[in-house]
Structures are given as C-alpha cells and as structure tokens.
Scaffold this active site. Structure first.
Site, PDB file in Angstrom:
ATOM      1  N   VAL A  50      29.094  18.577 -31.180  1.00 20.54           N
ATOM      2  CA  VAL A  50      29.011  20.025 -31.006  1.00 20.54           C
ATOM      3  C   VAL A  50      28.485  20.284 -29.597  1.00 20.54           C
ATOM      4  O   VAL A  50      27.493  19.686 -29.171  1.00 20.54           O
ATOM      5  CB  VAL A  50      28.099  20.671 -32.063  1.00 20.54           C
ATOM      6  CG1 VAL A  50      27.978  22.177 -31.835  1.00 20.54           C
ATOM      7  CG2 VAL A  50      28.630  20.382 -33.462  1.00 20.54           C
ATOM      8  N   GLN A  63      11.523   3.366 -33.002  1.00 18.79           N
ATOM      9  CA  GLN A  63      12.703   3.334 -32.137  1.00 18.79           C
ATOM     10  C   GLN A  63      12.395   3.755 -30.709  1.00 18.79           C
ATOM     11  O   GLN A  63      13.296   3.857 -29.874  1.00 18.79           O
ATOM     12  CB  GLN A  63      13.819   4.194 -32.715  1.00 18.79           C
ATOM     13  CG  GLN A  63      13.573   5.694 -32.722  1.00 18.79           C
ATOM     14  CD  GLN A  63      14.624   6.444 -33.522  1.00 18.79           C
ATOM     15  OE1 GLN A  63      14.699   6.313 -34.743  1.00 18.79           O
ATOM     16  NE2 GLN A  63      15.454   7.216 -32.824  1.00 18.79           N
ATOM     17  N   GLY A  82      24.170  21.346 -33.626  1.00 18.79           N
ATOM     18  CA  GLY A  82      24.784  20.064 -33.942  1.00 18.79           C
ATOM     19  C   GLY A  82      24.259  19.508 -35.253  1.00 18.79           C
ATOM     20  O   GLY A  82      25.028  19.051 -36.108  1.00 18.79           O
ATOM     21  N   HIS A  83      22.933  19.552 -35.425  1.00 19.93           N
ATOM     22  CA  HIS A  83      22.350  19.120 -36.699  1.00 19.93           C
ATOM     23  C   HIS A  83      22.857  19.979 -37.857  1.00 19.93           C
ATOM     24  O   HIS A  83      23.191  19.468 -38.932  1.00 19.93           O
ATOM     25  CB  HIS A  83      20.821  19.220 -36.651  1.00 19.93           C
ATOM     26  CG  HIS A  83      20.161  18.317 -35.676  1.00 19.93           C
ATOM     27  ND1 HIS A  83      19.428  18.780 -34.602  1.00 19.93           N
ATOM     28  CD2 HIS A  83      20.115  16.956 -35.593  1.00 19.93           C
ATOM     29  CE1 HIS A  83      18.947  17.758 -33.916  1.00 19.93           C
ATOM     30  NE2 HIS A  83      19.353  16.640 -34.490  1.00 19.93           N
ATOM     31  N   GLY A 118      14.261  16.075 -36.228  1.00 14.29           N
ATOM     32  CA  GLY A 118      13.809  17.448 -36.082  1.00 14.29           C
ATOM     33  C   GLY A 118      14.289  18.077 -34.791  1.00 14.29           C
ATOM     34  O   GLY A 118      15.249  17.621 -34.175  1.00 14.29           O
ATOM     35  N   GLY A 140      26.193  12.246 -36.136  1.00  8.26           N
ATOM     36  CA  GLY A 140      27.004  12.874 -35.101  1.00  8.26           C
ATOM     37  C   GLY A 140      27.624  11.856 -34.164  1.00  8.26           C
ATOM     38  O   GLY A 140      27.017  10.817 -33.866  1.00  8.26           O
ATOM     39  N   GLN A 141      28.818  12.169 -33.673  1.00  8.18           N
ATOM     40  CA  GLN A 141      29.510  11.277 -32.742  1.00  8.18           C
ATOM     41  C   GLN A 141      28.777  11.159 -31.409  1.00  8.18           C
ATOM     42  O   GLN A 141      28.962  10.179 -30.688  1.00  8.18           O
ATOM     43  CB  GLN A 141      30.942  11.772 -32.495  1.00  8.18           C
ATOM     44  CG  GLN A 141      31.760  10.822 -31.609  1.00  8.18           C
ATOM     45  CD  GLN A 141      33.066  11.431 -31.157  1.00  8.18           C
ATOM     46  OE1 GLN A 141      33.797  11.999 -31.969  1.00  8.18           O
ATOM     47  NE2 GLN A 141      33.363  11.349 -29.867  1.00  8.18           N
ATOM     48  N   LYS A 142      27.930  12.142 -31.068  1.00  7.19           N
ATOM     49  CA  LYS A 142      27.229  12.065 -29.780  1.00  7.19           C
ATOM     50  C   LYS A 142      26.466  10.750 -29.656  1.00  7.19           C
ATOM     51  O   LYS A 142      26.470  10.113 -28.611  1.00  7.19           O
ATOM     52  CB  LYS A 142      26.280  13.242 -29.596  1.00  7.19           C
ATOM     53  CG  LYS A 142      25.617  13.243 -28.206  1.00  7.19           C
ATOM     54  CD  LYS A 142      24.599  14.325 -28.065  1.00  7.19           C
ATOM     55  CE  LYS A 142      23.312  13.999 -28.756  1.00  7.19           C
ATOM     56  NZ  LYS A 142      22.568  12.883 -28.076  1.00  7.19           N
ATOM     57  N   LEU A 154      15.815  20.890 -34.636  1.00  7.24           N
ATOM     58  CA  LEU A 154      17.195  21.063 -35.072  1.00  7.24           C
ATOM     59  C   LEU A 154      17.939  22.073 -34.203  1.00  7.24           C
ATOM     60  O   LEU A 154      17.390  23.098 -33.794  1.00  7.24           O
ATOM     61  CB  LEU A 154      17.227  21.533 -36.537  1.00  7.24           C
ATOM     62  CG  LEU A 154      16.556  20.616 -37.564  1.00  7.24           C
ATOM     63  CD1 LEU A 154      16.761  21.162 -38.965  1.00  7.24           C
ATOM     64  CD2 LEU A 154      17.080  19.193 -37.468  1.00  7.24           C
TER      65      LEU A 154
END
Length: 286
Positions: free
Chosen positions: A181, A63, A38-39, A33, A152-154, A35
């Site tokens: 992003v 986590q 990027g999301h 959430g 995402g790559q982040k 958001l």
C-alpha cells in the site's frame, strides 16, 4: 467498537479455544504497532477470508540489533486501537499486545535458526534480524491457532522467510502475502516514515519512481542487470541525503541474485538510507 485487548498468552489461548469450539476460522495479522493503512489492509484481508482476526501489536526486541531503533520505535497502542475500532463493527477483531517479559519469560533460550532465503539482503545488513522475526512469528502462530496469517509484500524477504519456515516445519497455517500500500506519491507505507522530515518524505518518492523506471526498461527489452541497477541508483541518489544501501535483482522464490543477464520473473529489492532513516521497497516483474 474498540477491540478487546489481551496482554497474556493465557487470555489469548482461552479466546482462541472458544473460537475453535464455535468452528470459527481465525486470521492473524502480526504487527509491531504504529498502524497505518498498509496494516489496516491486512486486517481487512483477514476479515474477508476469516471469521475473526487477531492483530498482534508487539515491538519484538529479538529482531533489533543493539545499534538499531528499538528504544525509539513508535509505540502508539491507543491510536492503534482507535484505528482498528473503525473496522470492528461486528466485534470480530481482538488485539494481542503482550510485554517482552510475557513473550520471553525468564529462562527463555530457544530460537528458530533461519538459513537460505534469510541469508542475503537484509540478512547481510542485519545478521540477527530474521532469527528474531521467525522466533516471534512461530510463537504467535502457536498461541493464536490461526488458520491464516497475513503479511505485506513491502517486507518481501520477511514473507519468504516465514513461508520457508512454515513449509520446513510443517506449520499448519496458510500464509497470505498482500500487495504494498502506497501514499499518493508512491512511497510505500511504513511505520518508520514518521521519522522522515517533509522534504525527506517528498524525496523518498524516488524509490517507487526508480522501480517504475526499471519496469519500463524491462518491458522495453533491457536485460543488463548492471544497467538497470545503475539507472535505479541514479534516480534515488538524484535528491539530497539519499544513499543506496543495496539494489538487488533476485529470483522471487529462491532470492538467488541475478548479476549479469536478467531473466524473468525477477524481484527488484531496494534498501535506501534517507538521512538517518532506513527504507525498503520492492517490485516483482514477470
């Protein structure tokens, strides 16, 4: 149109069964959430590749370590739905927003044990983190019956952990990793950016600036890992209240660290404390 929201596993499984009956390709975008663009880029990628998209919104307690920000992590379901409504003109997005008790009912006692790519980097800083990530993501894969899942790559190491899990456990799903992003300053978009003061947010642009500097050095022929890391650290710590937690140069697939002479391809991974907020970023050079 505001997306349908399912809060129970039963509702979601009924909806996915209907999609399967109609031979629709399902994309899954797992999120916690809060958001941001990027999301939304992940949702857009899912809609381009699939017939419909499930966006999960679940702040996953397993986590988070006891000293982390689970209780204060932003929970903004109404504004998240409003953001998704702008993408949902054809009613092809649904949201799965379960409670912790729905995902982890009484007596829950089975977890995914992660190794290898989950052990260094974030695995050192947050030893139980990827066990929780892998467990909840596997549950989402099974509940959604998705054909593709978008990350995402982040969160570079997270994506590698998920790819490894899918490969090792023969999970029938395609993992799609989408580009980072960034804000106009270069700061990678993150839900935790809202913790930053205006000055801290401005200063945090140095993370991307340091990666750009590393790219210039590597293109110019620099191959000393220590020199590259030292220059990254000097840029990041040139502004107040920023401290490097780690800078690692690793192989993009194995995450094996390069500590002496750099070889390509390489992923440069950063974790930085900006005041009380922990930020991560990365870049891949080939």
């Amino acid at each position: 149109m505001t997306p349908k929201v399912f809060s129970s596993r039963r509702e979601l499984k009924q909806w996915t069964a209907q999609c399967r009956t109609n031979a629709l390709k399902i994309g899954l975008v797992p999120t916690m959430g809060a958001l941001h663009e990027g999301h939304l880029s992940l949702v857009d990628a899912a809609l381009k590749k699939c017939d419909c998209a499930i966006v999960s919104i679940f702040v996953n307690p397993t986590q988070f370590a006891p000293n982390e920000d689970f209780d204060k992590y932003p929970r903004t379901l109404e504004s998240d739905l409003a953001r998704l409504a702008h993408l949902n003109s054809n009613a092809n997005i649904v949201v799965f927003a379960p409670s912790p008790a729905e995902m982890y009912p009484e007596g829950f006692d089975t977890y995914v044990v992660t190794g290898g790519v989950a052990l260094p980097l974030e695995g050192v800083a947050r030893p139980t983190h990827f066990r929780g990530v892998a467990t909840v993501v596997l549950k989402l894969f099974l509940l959604s019956s998705a054909d593709c899942a978008f990350f995402g790559q982040k969160d570079f190491q997270q994506a590698r952990v998920i790819e490894q899990m899918v490969r090792d456990l023969d999970v029938p799903i395609e993992i799609v990793v989408c580009p980072i992003v960034r804000e106009s300053s270069g700061l990678a978009l993150s839900s935790r950016n809202q913790y930053l003061s205006p000055d801290a947010k401005k200063n945090a642009a140095t993370l991307f600036q340091s990666l750009q500097g590393a790219e210039r050095e590597i293109r110019a022929g620099e191959r000393s890992c220590s020199a590259i890391k030292q220059n990254i650290q000097s840029i990041i710590e040139s502004v107040p209240q920023q401290t490097v937690e780690y800078i690692k140069l690793v192989h993009p697939e194995t995450l094996e660290e390069q500590s002496e002479t750099l070889t390509l391809p390489v992923a440069v991974l950063l974790a930085v404390r900006a005041g009380a907020t922990r930020l991560i970023d990365n870049a891949i050079f080939s």
